[in-house]
Structure formats: structure tokens, C-alpha cells
Scaffold this active site. Sequence first.
Site, PDB file in Angstrom:
ATOM      1  N   HIS A 229      -2.506  -2.942   6.534  1.00  0.00           N
ATOM      2  CA  HIS A 229      -3.613  -3.155   5.794  1.00  0.00           C
ATOM      3  C   HIS A 229      -4.950  -2.590   6.794  1.00  0.00           C
ATOM      4  O   HIS A 229      -5.936  -1.875   6.323  1.00  0.00           O
ATOM      5  CB  HIS A 229      -4.106  -4.410   5.720  1.00  0.00           C
ATOM      6  CG  HIS A 229      -5.362  -4.603   4.860  1.00  0.00           C
ATOM      7  ND1 HIS A 229      -5.516  -4.216   3.630  1.00  0.00           N
ATOM      8  CD2 HIS A 229      -6.265  -5.823   5.116  1.00  0.00           C
ATOM      9  CE1 HIS A 229      -6.706  -4.594   3.222  1.00  0.00           C
ATOM     10  NE2 HIS A 229      -7.181  -5.515   3.955  1.00  0.00           N
TER      11      HIS A 229
ATOM     12  N   HIS B 156      -3.703  -2.295  -2.712  1.00  0.00           N
ATOM     13  CA  HIS B 156      -3.810  -1.342  -3.436  1.00  0.00           C
ATOM     14  C   HIS B 156      -2.826  -1.212  -4.570  1.00  0.00           C
ATOM     15  O   HIS B 156      -2.972  -0.391  -5.453  1.00  0.00           O
ATOM     16  CB  HIS B 156      -3.585   0.190  -2.452  1.00  0.00           C
ATOM     17  CG  HIS B 156      -4.830   0.448  -1.966  1.00  0.00           C
ATOM     18  ND1 HIS B 156      -5.707   1.671  -2.296  1.00  0.00           N
ATOM     19  CD2 HIS B 156      -5.398   0.123  -0.792  1.00  0.00           C
ATOM     20  CE1 HIS B 156      -6.699   1.777  -1.496  1.00  0.00           C
ATOM     21  NE2 HIS B 156      -6.640   0.774  -0.434  1.00  0.00           N
TER      22      HIS B 156
ATOM     23  N   ASP C 256       0.819  -1.328   0.083  1.00  0.00           N
ATOM     24  CA  ASP C 256      -0.004  -0.057   0.068  1.00  0.00           C
ATOM     25  C   ASP C 256       0.964   1.285  -0.165  1.00  0.00           C
ATOM     26  O   ASP C 256       0.540   2.307   0.865  1.00  0.00           O
ATOM     27  CB  ASP C 256      -1.115  -0.041   1.004  1.00  0.00           C
ATOM     28  CG  ASP C 256      -2.131  -1.020   0.849  1.00  0.00           C
ATOM     29  OD1 ASP C 256      -2.253  -1.602  -0.112  1.00  0.00           O
ATOM     30  OD2 ASP C 256      -3.412  -0.879   1.796  1.00  0.00           O
TER      31      ASP C 256
END
Length: 322
Positions: free
Chosen positions: A254, A131, A98
Site C-alpha cells: 500500500h 485499487h 493493487d
Amino acid sequence: MSIDPANDSKLAPEANDATLGDVDRWIEQLKKCEPLSEADVEMLCDKAREVLCQENNVQPVRNPVTVCGDIHGQFHDLMELFKIGGDVPDMNYLFMGDYVDRGYHSVETVSLLVAMKLRYPNRITILRGNHESRQITQVYGFYDECLRKYGSANVWKHFTNLFDYFPLTALIEDRIFCLHGGLSPSIDSLDHVRTLDRVQEVPHEGPMCDLLWSDPDDRCGWGISPRGAGYTFGQDISETFNHANGLSLTARAHQLVMEGFNWAHDGDVVTIFSAPNYCYRCGNQAAILEVDDTMNQVFLQFDPAPREGEPVIARRTPDYFL
């Protein structure tokens, strides 16, 4: 935890077409939060792919190493992270995904981390997060940022193609299992993770999806995730998985946690989140985990870097985050 970088001073052998000077120049430019040219991004991604495709789904990592959670385009906070934890290549780093979306500087953030990976392949490990996908980045900001900064989707395409090669998980000294999301009902061993075909867009379901999307939960067993992908998993699940695979800990990212890190499942799982004041409004601290050469663990917490030239957003805590 300082490491002599002398043994890692050469560019990855697979990246000889991009000279040492090129990559050093890219890193210095990016550290000033200046995006690379489209041509340089293309070369960076081409050469980084040659490095990443040599890595494993369960990438071995040696200690000492500093483990980091979500960054989400908060470039100045990434600079603060390196200020707190030490720079590459003086320190080893493991990032758990991410890098893009939501923050203002996804392009510079992911470019810098990939350039560091190319320049110092044995000093930095970059895992895939949920992502790091084509579908998610079209909704949460990275695609639009690439269009705004480059005038086309080419840079977005270069990076999202590269994301397919990022390792899914890492294993520190055979003891600490690191990944972005969590466990999967389809996976009971690290050997199973090693057999997955990771070079693809993140699927909507199945073991690869679960590794990037699942979350620990207070309830035992497997549960339906409110995220719409992955599962929730209870203490019984993580305890069984860790024991079966000889693990002392599962470390993951996360989820926003207000102190920057959060223990779960009686110490079997820890969540690490490295984007302070997430989305520039949540008021959370960030943290990184230092694992030394005797496997001792120390969390370093940090606050946001001073902001220049970014809009001030009133703090509020959204109900839910992807």
C-alpha cells in the site's frame, strides 16, 4: 524453497469447463504481454470466481511462500519478480493487492495473476487491494486501459466483478498476518475479519475499507488518514493486535518505500512494495519477502526490468500516492 508441483498439476476442480490446455495457453500468451480476447477474459473470470468464492476472508497459507506488494500494471517488472523469486508453480506466492492502475499493462498483469490462480489454486494467493475497486479504477487507469484495448468496458466489468471475491487477508502458518493496507479500530481479532461480508464494492468506511486503506504511523493510537479513507495506527495498536492474535508479524503493502521494504513499529509491521521505479519515475527499488519452511524471512530486492516500447518519463517523486 523450490516445491514439487506434481501434487498441484490438476486444474481447480471448479474450473473444468476451461480445460487445462485453455488455461496453459492463456498463461503462455499473457507471459508475452499479449492480452486475452474478451471472450477468454469472460471465461477466465467466471471460472476464477468459482475458485475464489471458496476462499476465506483470512485465507490460510502454508510456508514456504514468497510475499509480494503492489504491482500496479508494471507487467515487465512482474516478469522480473518471477525471474528473481522463481516461477509459478515451482514457488508459492502471496500477492497483497493493487495489481492494476498507473502502469501501462494492468490488463495483462491482472489477467496473468488470475490465470495462474485458476491453474494453480494452491500455489498462488491473490488478496484484494484498495485499487481492486470500481471507483478507484475509473480514475487511475484500468478502466481507460480496458476501453483502449477492447473498445468497451466489458473486460473492466468482468474483472471488477471478480475483485469482489478476492480474499481480504491471509495468514501464513498462523503467525504472519498479510493484508493490503492495515488495521482497523473496528477489528481486534482475526475472527472478526472472518465474519465480514467481502463480496461487495470496497466501502468508503468501516472495517473492510480500513483493511485496504490504513497505514502504520509513528504516532501512537488511531489517527485520521490523509488518504481520506482508513486510519493511521501506531505501534501500540499493532503490538496489541499482534499479541492478542498470536502473531509474530503483520505484513502489508500500500505504500511506496524506497528500498522495497520497510520495518515499522519495532518489528511488528513490515511494508513490502514490489513495483520498482514506481510510475516509471520514482527511482525506488522493489522487494519481495521469502518465508521458508522454518519461518525464516529473507527480503529479495530488485530493480526495474529493461523497458521496450514504453515512453521514458523523467524521474521525480510525487508528493503523495493513493
